[in-house]
Design an enzyme around this catalytic site. Structure first.
Site, PDB file in Angstrom:
ATOM      1  N   GLY A   1       4.206  -4.987  -3.452  1.00  0.00           N
ATOM      2  CA  GLY A   1       4.709  -5.815  -4.447  1.00  0.00           C
ATOM      3  C   GLY A   1       6.125  -5.625  -4.912  1.00  0.00           C
ATOM      4  O   GLY A   1       6.726  -6.349  -5.927  1.00  0.00           O
TER       5      GLY A   1
ATOM      6  N   LYS B   1      -9.212  -3.713   6.344  1.00  0.00           N
ATOM      7  CA  LYS B   1      -8.103  -3.075   5.685  1.00  0.00           C
ATOM      8  C   LYS B   1      -8.308  -2.107   4.583  1.00  0.00           C
ATOM      9  O   LYS B   1      -8.775  -2.576   3.827  1.00  0.00           O
ATOM     10  CB  LYS B   1      -7.158  -4.124   5.365  1.00  0.00           C
ATOM     11  CG  LYS B   1      -5.622  -3.560   4.883  1.00  0.00           C
ATOM     12  CD  LYS B   1      -4.831  -4.299   4.230  1.00  0.00           C
ATOM     13  CE  LYS B   1      -3.772  -3.626   3.702  1.00  0.00           C
ATOM     14  NZ  LYS B   1      -2.841  -4.415   2.395  1.00  0.00           N
TER      15      LYS B   1
ATOM     16  N   ASN C   1       2.550 -10.482   1.748  1.00  0.00           N
ATOM     17  CA  ASN C   1       2.053 -11.312   0.882  1.00  0.00           C
ATOM     18  C   ASN C   1       2.912 -11.627  -0.256  1.00  0.00           C
ATOM     19  O   ASN C   1       3.072 -12.851  -0.584  1.00  0.00           O
ATOM     20  CB  ASN C   1       0.626 -10.544   0.225  1.00  0.00           C
ATOM     21  CG  ASN C   1      -0.141 -11.390  -0.651  1.00  0.00           C
ATOM     22  OD1 ASN C   1      -1.209 -11.232  -1.272  1.00  0.00           O
ATOM     23  ND2 ASN C   1       0.209 -12.777  -0.935  1.00  0.00           N
TER      24      ASN C   1
ATOM     25  N   ALA D   1       3.778  -3.760   3.023  1.00  0.00           N
ATOM     26  CA  ALA D   1       3.993  -3.558   1.484  1.00  0.00           C
ATOM     27  C   ALA D   1       5.651  -3.338   1.312  1.00  0.00           C
ATOM     28  O   ALA D   1       6.022  -2.613   2.150  1.00  0.00           O
ATOM     29  CB  ALA D   1       3.467  -2.368   0.837  1.00  0.00           C
ATOM     30  N   GLY D   2       6.158  -4.095   0.386  1.00  0.00           N
ATOM     31  CA  GLY D   2       7.602  -3.883  -0.221  1.00  0.00           C
ATOM     32  C   GLY D   2       8.611  -4.898   0.505  1.00  0.00           C
ATOM     33  O   GLY D   2       9.708  -5.054   0.028  1.00  0.00           O
TER      34      GLY D   2
END
Length: 343
Positions: free
Chosen positions: A244, A183, A292, A270-271
């Site tokens: 995040g 990644k 995550n 993300a987000g």
């Protein structure tokens, strides 16, 4: 204290002895997973019970031919095909991470509850034994989970290339000899953590030449996504909103263009903060998600992991099913013919 493992083992042994049907095995696997998330079984015990029934791969494959509990031997046709990245097949469309958890045990439980098959690992943090990453390499069963090394913390293309090479060696040390996935993250911006498009493209071109399967993390830029596909990247990973942040899908129009124009899997990364946002991304036609922070920062991480896995599946099925048209006016659900009317 109840011996849940012995109870499950007896059920499984009895079922196998009496030719337990495949749909019953699927239900049993679900019950085992739920017991693991409640800490009634350890992760190791859960895996042992799954192995008794043929292993996770077999039942994930069986799930492909069932829809939310419908027996696989019915006439219900399969809706979907597995996710394929760089020639490798995956049945889960949710990828998770290993950072930000309150403990290694919580991370283990969350990964198991999510039913993901790809877990991304920050190479630099593992190499330096950064807080929260001590013993991470030994914490997961890498015979069941595909490692996705990432270049988090790299600010330039050169840094990312070096760390990618370390990540490939780390995967080999853990037994994944054929793992050339990376990644790719090139992030010089410390405040908003937005990826550098130029550095990302430069690093991707070099890593592809070196035989890596590159999964680049990018802004939701359709032209960059197409260019990365052209240089040989195996996916593109546009952000839904800043990493995040939990803001959800703020770049829906651009992400939709990327989904419509590239021919490699699109992984929204993300987000995403809630399962509803995860489902929305999949309903748009994304091929997979990487989540995550929303899991690790939840009050109950394993429960949120399970919810995200279910949302990814529900969103995917909804996309394949095809939503109803949006109307500007009401349309009655019941037929109008045969109704009693007054004169």
């Amino acid at each position: 204290m109840e011996d849940h493992f012995s109870e499950f083992k007896e059920i499984v042994e009895c079922g196998l002895k009496n030719n337990m049907p495949r749909d019953a095995k699927l239900i049993t696997v679900g019950q085992i997973l739920y017991a693991v998330t409640r800490d009634d079984l350890t992760i190791k015990e859960g895996w042992q019970l799954e192995e008794m029934m043929g292993g996770r791969t077999q039942w994930e494959e069986a799930l492909e031919y069932s829809i939310f509990g419908y027996p696989v031997d019915t006439a219900t046709p399969p809706l979907d095909k597995p996710l394929v990245i760089a020639g490798k097949t995956f049945h889960s469309r949710l990828m998770t991470g290993t950072g930000k958890y309150r403990s290694i045990a919580e991370m283990q439980q969350s990964v198991n509850a999510s039913r993901c098959e790809i877990v991304t690992v920050a190479v630099r943090r593992v190499q330096t034994n950064a807080p929260g990453h001590e013993g991470l390499a030994e914490a997961l069963d890498w015979t069941k989970i595909w490692m996705l090394p990432n270049t988090a913390g790299c600010q330039t293309a050169d840094e990312a290339i070096r760390v990618a090479r370390l990540g490939r060696e780390m995967a080999k040390l853990l037994g994944q000899e054929d793992n050339n996935f990376v990644k790719l993250e090139v992030i010089p911006d410390s405040k908003y953590l937005l990826p550098d498009p130029i550095g990302t493209l430069e690093a991707a071109e070099q890593l592809v030449k070196e035989g890596f399967a590159v999964l680049p993390y990018i802004n939701a830029d359709p032209l960059l996504a197409k260019r990365l596909e052209e240089v040989g990247c195996v996916t593109v990973m546009p952000l839904g909103s800043p990493i995040g942040s939990g803001q959800g899908i703020n770049n829906a129009a651009n992400i939709q263009i990327i989904i419509d124009t590239v021919n490699v899997p699109v992984v929204v990364d993300a987000g995403i903060g809630t399962p509803s946002e995860a489902a929305r991304a999949m309903e748009m036609g994304a091929d997979a998600l990487l989540i995550n922070s929303a899991i690790a920062n939840a009050q109950n991480s394993p429960a949120m992991a399970k919810a995200m896995g279910m949302a990814a599946e529900a969103g995917r099925i909804a996309y394949l099913a095809g939503r109803m048209p949006v109307k500007d006016y009401a349309i009655a659900s019941s037929p109008q013919t045969g109704t009693v009317t007054s004169k």
